[in-house]
Design an enzyme around this catalytic site. Sequence first.
Site, PDB file in Angstrom:
ATOM      1  N   ASP A  18      -0.107   5.052   0.843  1.00  0.00           N
ATOM      2  CA  ASP A  18      -0.316   6.067   1.875  1.00  0.00           C
ATOM      3  C   ASP A  18      -0.215   5.481   3.278  1.00  0.00           C
ATOM      4  OD1 ASP A  18      -0.809   7.583  -0.321  1.00  0.00           O
ATOM      5  OD2 ASP A  18      -2.952   7.826   0.015  1.00  0.00           O
ATOM      6  N   ASP A  42       0.865  -1.171   0.000  1.00  0.00           N
ATOM      7  CA  ASP A  42       0.000   0.000   0.000  1.00  0.00           C
ATOM      8  C   ASP A  42       0.906   1.227   0.000  1.00  0.00           C
ATOM      9  OD1 ASP A  42      -2.328   1.655   0.443  1.00  0.00           O
ATOM     10  OD2 ASP A  42      -1.770   1.726   2.557  1.00  0.00           O
TER      11      ASP A  42
END
Length: 266
Positions: A14, A12
């Site tokens: 962020d 991922d």
Amino acid sequence: MDGTSRAAAFFDLDKTIIATSSATAFSRPFLAEGLLTRRAMLRGAYAQLVFLMGGADEAQTERLRAQLSRMVTGWDTAQVGAIIRQTLHESIDPTVYAEAVTLIGEHHAAGRDVVVVSASGAELVRPIAELVGADDVIASRMEVVDGRYTGHIDRYVYGQEKADAIAELAAERGYELADCYAYSDSITDTPMLEVVGHAFVVNPNGALRRLADERGWGALRFERPVSLRPFATRRSRLAAAGIVGLVVLAAALGWLLGRRHRASGV
């Protein structure tokens, strides 16, 4: 991983690779270039605060997505790309987690591809992925007509869609999902974590930590946002050292061959 199977590590973006939201990290340069109004920037700053404090649930995240879609409608894609390239280090570089960069290097050393998976647009995600040394990206795609964003999202890579996209890429590339890794800080990425054989939660809140304990997933702490410039400088120095070494080796071979040539009298 055996000699016939392939694997990848899916990160991922962020709050996993970077300690901020990629969708709002470029607010200031967009404001400076006239793409954003101050009012829109303030709304984005509030959404960023909610996000960073871990208070963004699925409904709030969806509202943020809709807000960002409306905000970019009519933007010129060439201008957006130029701003991102020109301000990438200023906007993103200081927010990259050192622990993530180290992990990416370890996966590469183990022969795994590294793929960044994000709900943010590919225009934002790909330059950041290249900055941290990832091999590919899975990201949302905005519709473009006549060089401008329409505000419509062709594919929104969020929640279950992340897992579906990972499975599609695995089938295409020949990755064995049981041998793959995934890393995320968000409980909304549960499908992404479930689809691989080795899942890790990053800086988990209470709910995500409980889920990780139930599923037997690993838990990691990323705490050191750093500038990538020292990493880049070190790579450049290593490359330069390698070139110097090749030059010295070539010179030595040339001298040795010349000496043998003279000794033979030819």
